[in-house]
Design an enzyme around this catalytic site. Structure first.
Site, PDB file in Angstrom:
ATOM      1  N   ASP A   1       0.829  -1.218   0.000  1.00  0.00           N
ATOM      2  CA  ASP A   1       0.000   0.000   0.000  1.00  0.00           C
ATOM      3  C   ASP A   1       0.861   1.266   0.000  1.00  0.00           C
ATOM      4  O   ASP A   1       1.716   1.444   0.861  1.00  0.00           O
ATOM      5  CB  ASP A   1      -0.880   0.047   1.253  1.00  0.00           C
ATOM      6  CG  ASP A   1      -1.876  -1.085   1.310  1.00  0.00           C
ATOM      7  OD1 ASP A   1      -1.786  -2.006   0.478  1.00  0.00           O
ATOM      8  OD2 ASP A   1      -2.746  -1.058   2.193  1.00  0.00           O
TER       9      ASP A   1
ATOM     10  N   GLU B   1     -11.624  -1.004   1.285  1.00  0.00           N
ATOM     11  CA  GLU B   1     -10.298  -0.631   1.768  1.00  0.00           C
ATOM     12  C   GLU B   1      -9.801   0.698   1.207  1.00  0.00           C
ATOM     13  O   GLU B   1     -10.072   1.079   0.080  1.00  0.00           O
ATOM     14  CB  GLU B   1      -9.296  -1.717   1.373  1.00  0.00           C
ATOM     15  CG  GLU B   1      -9.788  -3.112   1.746  1.00  0.00           C
ATOM     16  CD  GLU B   1      -8.696  -3.988   2.268  1.00  0.00           C
ATOM     17  OE1 GLU B   1      -8.423  -3.868   3.467  1.00  0.00           O
ATOM     18  OE2 GLU B   1      -8.131  -4.770   1.502  1.00  0.00           O
TER      19      GLU B   1
END
Ligand code: FRU
Length: 433
Positions: free
Chosen positions: A51, A273
């Site tokens: 990420d 998310e």
């Protein structure tokens, strides 16, 4: 709509990603990304990197400090099995002068003691007035816990400083770490209430515009046992993803008040998310990433970027392209990329993500664990994926192609070969199709 009106609205008025939307999920040319091949050189051979988020200023622009742009990313030593990386995730920063070549800076919170036993995704804001960094993150677990726990709190490290010279870019403290928000059990499910897979309360995303100062986050919405959602089917109701929001009435980037969720996905999906916003032509675009295996039974979704659009930060939101699907991986490489992050480049939207599992077309990501360890390592990208180029026209999007792995141009840098590089954007839309 403002925060008070949002609070007053009855639950059943709240925006929902509904089964009627998600039942229509199909791959199409305009939502399917090109196949990804490994880069000649990953960003850092010693690190798994997943990420990623750009350092931005208060108004959401990409920060450019003395010619450097900066990304923050979750990282772990690359000798670890990729599946173990979440247990030791550490936020590091990388800097670049051209958005192509990235230099590893180091651990963002070096020399301080961030909250949690490890730190998961967040966002980063550089206040140009005070020359101060705010690094938002998920405190996963608790410091010094004997056994790894999956508790999650939204946190910030405030007070970071930046130094630059010809040689590079350096982030240092002093950091003051603070919990911003915890799940309350009424608006947002606590871990103890969770009856589903993979509990979530994480990924704080700072956002400010003329309507206010906000923090978005990934969460789950409580579904009481007497709920009649999807005919009272408890197995379906266990999938209860939500996008949470908190506001800072004074604009203080370290003090937020919880508000009800801006979108829920009960009986649809468990994990929404890394929620984030892009404002274009007075409309608010909300993006999230989700997995194929977190959809409720009977829905055939994908590891993909999903999006929604509204006239206000608080909603109501309608799914882009009718179903919410914006960008997914091709059918023969369904897990090649994940954790998409969209930013406005002007003519186009650009989408960063990380190169996930390639040369792997089993039906589910869970099957990775069945591979020999050497294959788990070989097939994990662990470095930025090629940046996707996305056309946007009101409620419709289209993938236009991609840039190199990890190439993140600023809005003022023209995109290579762009049909729009010299043209004015057509605000009436339509031009991209
Ligand atoms: C998405 C994600 C985030 C979380 C991180 C943990 O890839 O699940 O929601 O913060 O990974 O590694």
């Amino acid at each position: 709509m403002d925060a008070e009106e949002h609070e007053r609205r009855a639950d059943d008025n709240r925006s929902a990603w509904a089964r009627t939307h998600a039942d229509g999920l199909r791959r199409a040319d305009k939502t399917t990304a090109p196949i990804i091949y490994p880069p000649t050189e990953p960003i850092d051979r010693d690190l798994h990197l997943w990420d990623t988020w750009l350092l931005r200023t208060r108004d959401g622009s990409i920060a450019e400090i003395d010619g450097y742009r900066v990304i923050f990313a979750l990282t772990a030593p690359s000798h670890l099995l990729p599946g173990k990386r979440h247990d030791v995730a550490t936020i590091r920063y990388f800097y670049s002068r051209d958005g192509r070549e990235w230099t590893t800076g180091g651990e963002v919170f070096a020399g301080s003691d961030p909250l949690g036993s490890r730190q998961w995704a967040g966002s980063a804001m550089y206040d140009t007035d005070s020359e101060t960094l705010y690094a938002y993150y998920t405190a996963a677990g608790h410091r010094d816990e004997a056994e790894l726990s999956y508790s999650q709190r939204l946190a910030v490290g405030a007070g970071g400083t930046v130094e630059t010279d010809e040689e590079g870019f350096e982030i240092s403290g002093p950091w003051e770490h603070r919990v911003l928000l915890e799940a309350d059990g009424e608006q947002y499910e606590t871990a103890a209430q969770s009856r589903g897979m993979i509990y979530t309360f994480r990924d704080p995303w700072f956002f400010e515009d003329e309507t206010g100062t906000y923090l978005l986050f990934e969460a789950n919405t409580p579904v009481p046992p007497e709920s009649t959602a999807c005919g009272g089917d408890a197995d379906q109701q266990a999938f209860n993803g939500a996008i949470g929001i908190a506001t800072s009435p004074t604009g203080d980037p370290t003090a937020f008040e919880r508000c009800p969720p801006i979108l829920t996905a009960v009986c649809v999906n468990q994990e929404l998310e890394r929620p984030h916003l892009v404002v274009r032509d007075d409309r608010v675009y909300l993006f999230v990433s989700s997995h194929q295996h977190t959809f409720a039974p009977g829905i055939d979704g994908f590891d993909a970027l999903y999006g929604f659009v509204s006239d206000s930060v608080f909603g109501p939101y309608e799914p882009l392209n009718g179903t919410g699907l914006v960008a997914t991986n091709p059918a023969n490489a369904p897990f090649q990329a994940y954790s998409w992050l969209v930013y406005d480049h002007g003519d186009e939207l650009l989408v960063n993500s990380f190169f996930n599992y390639y040369d792997f077309d089993r039906p589910t990501l869970d099957d990775v664990a069945a591979l020999p360890e050497s294959e788990q390592q070989r097939r994990f990208g662990g470095t930025p994926a090629p940046t996707l180029r996305l056309g946007l026209s009101d409620t419709e999007t289209r993938i236009l192609g991609s840039l190199d792995h990890g190439h993140l141009p600023l809005p003022r840098e023209p995109l290579p070969g762009s049909p729009f590089a010299t043209a004015e954007r057509d605000d009436a839309g339509g031009k991209y199709y």
